[in-house]
Write a protein that holds these residues in place. Structure first.
Motif, mmCIF file in Angstrom:
data_model
loop_
_atom_site.group_PDB
_atom_site.id
_atom_site.type_symbol
_atom_site.label_atom_id
_atom_site.label_comp_id
_atom_site.label_asym_id
_atom_site.label_seq_id
_atom_site.Cartn_x
_atom_site.Cartn_y
_atom_site.Cartn_z
ATOM 1 N N MET A 195 32.148 -38.809 36.954
ATOM 2 C CA MET A 195 32.017 -39.217 38.356
ATOM 3 C C MET A 195 33.402 -39.504 38.932
ATOM 4 N N LEU A 196 33.676 -38.940 40.103
ATOM 5 C CA LEU A 196 34.971 -39.124 40.735
ATOM 6 C C LEU A 196 35.143 -40.567 41.207
ATOM 7 N N ILE A 197 36.416 -40.951 41.353
ATOM 8 C CA ILE A 197 36.724 -42.329 41.733
ATOM 9 C C ILE A 197 36.118 -42.670 43.090
ATOM 10 N N HIS A 198 36.268 -41.749 44.049
ATOM 11 C CA HIS A 198 35.750 -42.060 45.391
ATOM 12 C C HIS A 198 34.225 -42.171 45.396
ATOM 13 N N GLU A 199 33.545 -41.393 44.514
ATOM 14 C CA GLU A 199 32.085 -41.497 44.448
ATOM 15 C C GLU A 199 31.658 -42.832 43.860
ATOM 16 N N ARG A 200 32.346 -43.265 42.801
ATOM 17 C CA ARG A 200 32.033 -44.581 42.232
ATOM 18 C C ARG A 200 32.273 -45.681 43.254
ATOM 19 N N TYR A 201 33.344 -45.535 44.001
ATOM 20 C CA TYR A 201 33.693 -46.563 44.990
ATOM 21 C C TYR A 201 32.640 -46.645 46.093
ATOM 22 N N ILE A 202 32.252 -45.493 46.648
ATOM 23 C CA ILE A 202 31.248 -45.491 47.731
ATOM 24 C C ILE A 202 29.890 -45.928 47.191
ATOM 25 N N ARG A 203 29.546 -45.493 45.983
ATOM 26 C CA ARG A 203 28.271 -45.892 45.387
ATOM 27 C C ARG A 203 28.206 -47.415 45.239
ATOM 28 N N GLU B 9 39.058 -45.040 55.621
ATOM 29 C CA GLU B 9 38.818 -44.382 54.340
ATOM 30 C C GLU B 9 37.954 -43.141 54.499
ATOM 31 N N ILE B 10 37.003 -43.170 55.411
ATOM 32 C CA ILE B 10 36.196 -41.983 55.691
ATOM 33 C C ILE B 10 37.090 -40.886 56.259
ATOM 34 N N THR B 11 38.016 -41.259 57.138
ATOM 35 C CA THR B 11 38.938 -40.291 57.719
ATOM 36 C C THR B 11 39.806 -39.648 56.646
ATOM 37 N N VAL B 12 40.267 -40.432 55.677
ATOM 38 C CA VAL B 12 41.080 -39.898 54.579
ATOM 39 C C VAL B 12 40.280 -38.908 53.750
ATOM 40 N N LEU B 13 39.015 -39.232 53.467
ATOM 41 C CA LEU B 13 38.174 -38.329 52.694
ATOM 42 C C LEU B 13 37.977 -37.008 53.426
ATOM 43 N N ARG B 14 37.745 -37.065 54.711
ATOM 44 C CA ARG B 14 37.544 -35.841 55.485
ATOM 45 C C ARG B 14 38.833 -35.040 55.580
ATOM 46 N N ALA B 15 39.965 -35.751 55.723
ATOM 47 C CA ALA B 15 41.251 -35.060 55.789
ATOM 48 C C ALA B 15 41.621 -34.441 54.442
ATOM 49 N N GLY C 86 28.852 -31.554 54.587
ATOM 50 C CA GLY C 86 27.877 -31.169 53.564
ATOM 51 C C GLY C 86 28.154 -31.838 52.229
ATOM 52 N N ARG C 87 29.422 -31.912 51.832
ATOM 53 C CA ARG C 87 29.768 -32.559 50.570
ATOM 54 C C ARG C 87 29.497 -34.060 50.627
ATOM 55 N N ILE C 88 29.775 -34.667 51.765
ATOM 56 C CA ILE C 88 29.487 -36.099 51.897
ATOM 57 C C ILE C 88 27.988 -36.353 51.832
ATOM 58 N N LEU C 89 27.196 -35.469 52.458
ATOM 59 C CA LEU C 89 25.747 -35.620 52.407
ATOM 60 C C LEU C 89 25.236 -35.471 50.975
ATOM 61 N N ARG C 90 25.800 -34.534 50.220
ATOM 62 C CA ARG C 90 25.393 -34.392 48.817
ATOM 63 C C ARG C 90 25.781 -35.625 48.017
ATOM 64 N N LEU C 91 26.942 -36.182 48.337
ATOM 65 C CA LEU C 91 27.360 -37.418 47.685
ATOM 66 C C LEU C 91 26.384 -38.549 47.990
ATOM 67 N N ALA D 109 21.311 -40.281 55.392
ATOM 68 C CA ALA D 109 21.814 -39.238 56.299
ATOM 69 C C ALA D 109 21.949 -39.774 57.719
ATOM 70 N N LEU D 110 21.051 -40.664 58.105
ATOM 71 C CA LEU D 110 21.100 -41.228 59.448
ATOM 72 C C LEU D 110 22.266 -42.192 59.614
ATOM 73 N N ALA D 111 22.707 -42.797 58.515
ATOM 74 C CA ALA D 111 23.817 -43.749 58.592
ATOM 75 C C ALA D 111 25.166 -43.055 58.711
ATOM 76 N N LEU D 112 25.259 -41.810 58.215
ATOM 77 C CA LEU D 112 26.552 -41.121 58.193
ATOM 78 C C LEU D 112 27.161 -40.905 59.580
ATOM 79 N N PRO D 113 26.404 -40.489 60.596
ATOM 80 C CA PRO D 113 27.029 -40.303 61.914
ATOM 81 C C PRO D 113 27.702 -41.564 62.454
ATOM 82 N N PHE D 114 27.161 -42.736 62.119
ATOM 83 C CA PHE D 114 27.780 -43.974 62.588
ATOM 84 C C PHE D 114 29.149 -44.178 61.934
ATOM 85 N N ALA D 115 29.301 -43.695 60.692
ATOM 86 C CA ALA D 115 30.599 -43.799 60.025
ATOM 87 C C ALA D 115 31.628 -42.886 60.670
#
Length: 357
Positions: free
Chosen positions: A1-9, A85-91, A97-102, A285-291
């Protein structure tokens, strides 16, 4: 599991757990306050009220977990957005799609927890809670016999063949005994309903009185049954679809079908048993647009409040479409799945709009 996935989880899980505990504390407090009205009835004491409240908690977990996931995800993802942090992940190349799978991987344990709680923990706990209340209030109830439900009402024993979801009793037999446990009379009625303030009104009544001179049979169209049993006690015997496991629902639907009875309400409940846990995916999925709404000056509390309102709306739509489906004879899958699809469409539309910006 990647570091960012553990962190967000970890962030989503901790926030969801916090919200869930807050919900359980709130509902538990009000449930306990509501149970205080029953103190002093029979042997029902404070310890019974506390235990009853504790036993109903699994049902509360099942009802509120998707909403807790929504609010927890909203809080954690919005906090990450405020810290860029969300901006860094997207950049860094993470697409929507990857964030939704996460988020789907993060939400899978919540889906499983919701299903397991609603299927294996909440139904027996709810039944134990009701049996505890009836036992403490000196009232016995069982629905395991082929003859139906049996209730002790003072010196009388009441046998009820079945209870409709509307609270109408069918095939009623009342065995009246004296203090010496001698049978005084047997009353049989085709049906009965509660009409305030008169009480239980029985229809198509046949009464057989026993005495030393023999038995005497009398009949009447209606009879008011003077009983200490209230509709609240009788409601425990109702087959409430939302409190049944999927296995029992399926067997009960077969039973109703064999007897050519309406099964729509129970089929809707069966579909919801499998679709409701998936609402955790929808809420994430509904929470992601607010981020994606990156605004350092925006208060996190406003978005959390929005999440609460969305959760309340989802809960209301679930109940609304279930009732509309039962009333209008909609296909059970349509009544059960429509609220989820509406929220999936709303999440997709919001994500599309944010990506365009």
């Amino acid at each position: 599991m990647l570091i960012h996935e553990r962190y967000i989880r970890r962030e989503v899980a901790l926030a969801t757990l916090l919200v869930l505990v807050a919900f359980l504390g709130l509902f538990g407090f009000f449930d306990l306050i509501n149970e205080l009205d029953n103190l002093g009835r029979g042997n029902y004491g404070l310890q019974h009220a506390v235990m009853y409240t504790v036993l109903t908690m699994p049902g509360r977990v099942y009802e509120t977990l998707p909403i807790a996931v929504l609010i927890g995800a909203l809080y954690s993802l919005t906090t990450l957005s405020r810290h860029s942090e969300i901006t860094v992940l997207r950049a860094s190349g993470m697409s929507t799609g990857r964030i939704l799978r996460l988020l789907a991987r993060i939400g899978l344990p919540f889906v499983l927890l919701t299903f397991v709680t609603g299927e294996f923990i909440a139904p027996p706990a709810e039944r134990a809670a009701q049996e505890l209340k009836l036992s403490a209030r000196s009232q016995l109830l069982t629905g395991e016999f082929r003859s139906g439900f049996w209730v002790k009402d003072g010196h009388d024993f009441v046998n009820i063949g079945s209870v409709t979801p509307e609270g109408v009793l069918r095939k009623i037999r009342i065995f009246e005994f004296n203090d010496s446990r001698e049978l005084l009379s047997v009353l049989e009625a085709a049906s009965g309903g509660y009409e305030a303030p008169a009480g239980w009104v029985l229809t198509d009544v046949t009464r057989t009185d026993f005495s030393e001179n023999g038995a005497k049979v009398s009949k009447s169209d209606t009879l008011v049954w003077d009983s200490d049993l209230s509709p609240d006690v009788m409601s425990v015997m109702l087959v409430v679809p939302e409190r049944m496991s999927a296995w029992k629902l399926w067997h009960y639907i077969r039973h109703l079908s064999d007897n050519r009875q309406e099964t729509g309400r129970y089929e809707i409940a069966l579909w919801k048993k499998f679709s409701y846990p998936l609402a955790c995916f929808v809420m994430l999925a509904l929470a992601l647009p607010f981020a994606y709404m990156h605004n350092r000056n925006a208060a996190v509390s406003i978005k959390v409040f929005t999440g609460v309102m969305i959760g309340v709306l989802f809960h209301m739509l679930n109940g609304l479409f279930s009732n509309l489906g039962a009333i209008n004879s909609w296909p059970p899958y349509a009544a059960a799945l429509t609220p989820g699809f509406l929220f999936v469409f709303a999440a997709a539309a919001m994500l599309w709009w944010e990506d365009r910006r």
